[in-house]
Design a protein around this motif. Structure first.
Motif, PDB file in Angstrom:
ATOM      1  N   MET A  68      47.244  -4.751  -3.002  1.00 13.06           N
ATOM      2  CA  MET A  68      45.805  -5.007  -2.942  1.00 13.06           C
ATOM      3  C   MET A  68      45.436  -6.202  -3.823  1.00 13.06           C
ATOM      4  SD  MET A  68      44.090  -1.239  -3.205  1.00 13.06           S
ATOM      5  CE  MET A  68      44.579   0.118  -2.134  1.00 13.06           C
ATOM      6  N   GLU A 103      39.801  -5.992  -2.775  1.00 10.87           N
ATOM      7  CA  GLU A 103      40.200  -4.768  -2.076  1.00 10.87           C
ATOM      8  C   GLU A 103      40.316  -3.598  -3.045  1.00 10.87           C
ATOM      9  OE1 GLU A 103      42.861  -6.803   1.512  1.00 10.87           O
ATOM     10  OE2 GLU A 103      43.827  -6.086  -0.328  1.00 10.87           O
ATOM     11  N   THR A 143      48.553  -1.593  -6.835  1.00  5.01           N
ATOM     12  CA  THR A 143      47.301  -1.929  -7.518  1.00  5.01           C
ATOM     13  C   THR A 143      47.510  -2.531  -8.907  1.00  5.01           C
ATOM     14  OG1 THR A 143      47.160   0.330  -8.399  1.00  5.01           O
ATOM     15  CG2 THR A 143      46.033  -0.111  -6.318  1.00  5.01           C
TER      16      THR A 143
END
Length: 495
Positions: free
Chosen positions: A260, A264, A404
């Motif tokens: 991401m 996002e 992430t």
């Protein structure tokens, strides 16, 4: 402790890689943040002399302070830009290639700062500090993530804290080399600024002999043989199936999930709790005064009226105490856990700050209070090193998944660099204002003292005159044989 050390010896290759990562990673950031303290008077003099030679006039103090704050803050602006780029670069090219590219940028930056004096251009210092900031923004994020991903579970806390240890070590090295007996002189300040290029060159030479992080090879590149080979190279011939199984489970969970980006991630509700924890610990770190101590240690001790000759050694002692406390923290973090270190560290820091405030308020009345302030600063740094300094990097590495983590470190890095930029721009003027207020306060105290002394002298003179008048009156009113002699008053005798 003996068992912990014997376990470290078994991971010799991992320790070597941690050292190579550290000297070209957070060690450089700590060095570049602290070295500016020792070159400050020489760079400001160099700016003034260059300006006088070009334009035939001396810079005003306000303009000189503004230019100096720009030099300090350009490092932080570059850090924000590098931090914004680090998420994309680490996700696309991996941490290893990012660090190698970063070393080239740092070498170019140190060439600018190193030759600025010969070229008589303070603009080259601005460019060099800006490029160093870009490099710092990249390698801070890449190093911390890289170190967390190459560590086995049983040593994860120790390896995560190593990035903070090298950060503190960089500050200590800057303060050692910045002593006037070594490179902290008017003739060698540009060499001192260029030292980080040598360290970047060392990492550029040795890092290619070490592998990319195993999680990146397996989860991002899908290279299972490469992952196993990297684990074997780093951890040796031992049972690392548990870590490999955990990575396979994570791969199954995140199958079809791409890395991401920041936008996002901010739109994903499932990561909000982790982001909240990260923001909380980073904001607490920004608001506890460490940034000011890092950039302007010398100015802080000057405002505390310490002797100019001992300030460099006191600053060095602060850095050494931070390194020792962080090394101790790395050996206990896996035993006590992150939460206890965070709670205990911040409670101790809050208590010490309260005592420091009291000592500063009483420093004008009691001269020995200034030494109490210095001791409390040492205790504050030790409490920080034993608790939050090591635990924060571990928490940030462990609460995010690979998909992430890069974007999370970008967000966290922006918060850190914004705080450093604000400190770099505002703090020089705050120090100057504090010094002005302090000098005005001293002048006011001296004026008040002189007024009190003059009032006492006036009262004394009036009392002497009154005494003489009384004696004269008694002498004129009494018969000549009974007249008292005109003697000096007892007030004049006693005074």
């Amino acid at each position: 402790m003996a068992g912990f050390l014997s376990e470290l010896v078994q991971y010799r290759k991992l320790l070597l890689m941690i050292m190579v990562l550290g000297i070209g990673g957070t060690h450089l950031s700590g060095f570049q943040m602290s070295v500016i303290n020792y070159t400050s008077p020489y760079i400001q003099k160099f700016i003034n002399e260059t300006w006088l030679e070009r334009y035939g006039s001396v810079l005003q103090q306000e303009t000189l302070t503004l230019l100096w704050s720009f030099i300090v803050s350009m490092y932080c602006v570059g850090g924000m830009i590098g931090c914004l780029c680090s998420g994309f670069l680490t996700a696309k090219y991996g941490k290893k290639k990012c660090l190698l590219f970063n070393d080239v940028v740092l070498i170019i930056a140190t060439l600018h700062t190193g030759f600025s004096r010969r070229a008589k251009s303070f603009e080259m210092i601005l460019i060099g500090r800006f490029l160093e900031g870009i490099g710092a923004g990249i390698h801070l994020n890449a190093h911390v993530q890289y170190a967390g991903e190459i560590s086995p579970k049983r040593l994860r806390g120790f390896v995560n804290v190593s990035s903070s240890v090298f950060l503190a070590l960089g500050k200590a090295v800057a303060r050692i080399l910045g002593l006037r007996d070594l490179l902290g002189t008017e003739d060698m300040w540009n060499v001192l600024l260029s030292f980080s290029g040598l360290v970047a060159l060392i990492q550029l030479v040795f890092l290619p002999f070490f592998p990319e992080s195993p999680p990146y090879l397996l989860l991002q590149k899908g290279d299972k043989p490469g992952c196993l080979k990297a684990m074997k190279q780093l951890w040796g011939e031992r049972n690392y199936l548990t870590e490999f199984d955990d990575m396979m489970k994570e791969k199954a969970i995140t199958k079809g999930t791409k890395i991401m980006n920041v936008l996002e991630m901010l739109k994903e509700p499932s990561v909000y709790p982790q982001l909240g924890i990260m923001l909380l610990i980073l904001l607490s770190l920004q608001l506890c005064g460490l940034s000011a101590i890092t950039f302007y240690t010398s100015e802080i001790f000057q405002t505390a009226n310490l002797q100019e000759s001992i300030i460099p050694y006191v600053s060095l002692g602060v850095s050494v105490s931070e390194v020792i406390s962080l090394i101790f923290c790395s050996s206990i973090i896996d035993r006590f856990g992150r939460r206890i270190l965070l709670w205990g560290g911040y409670l101790l820091m809050a208590l010490i700050l309260m005592l420091l405030e009291i000592s500063l308020l009483l420093s004008d009345q009691f001269l020995w209070m200034r030494y109490c302030s210095v001791i409390l600063i040492f205790l504050f740094i030790i409490a920080y090193g034993l608790g939050p300094a090591g635990a924060i990097t571990s928490v940030m590495n462990e609460i995010f998944t690979l998909s992430t983590r890069s974007s999370a470190f970008v967000i966290g890095g922006i918060i850190i660099w914004l705080g450093l930029t604000f400190t770099g721009m505002i703090f020089p003027f705050a120090v100057r204002l504090s010094s002005t207020c302090s000098s005005q306060k001293q002048k006011g105290n001296q004026l008040l003292k002189s007024q009190r002394n003059s009032k006492r002298a006036r009262l004394r003179r009036n009392a002497i005159r009154l005494w003489r008048r009384m004696l004269l009156k008694r002498r004129h009113s009494a018969p000549s044989s009974d007249r008292p002699p005109l003697t000096k008053s007892p007030i004049s005798k006693s005074n």
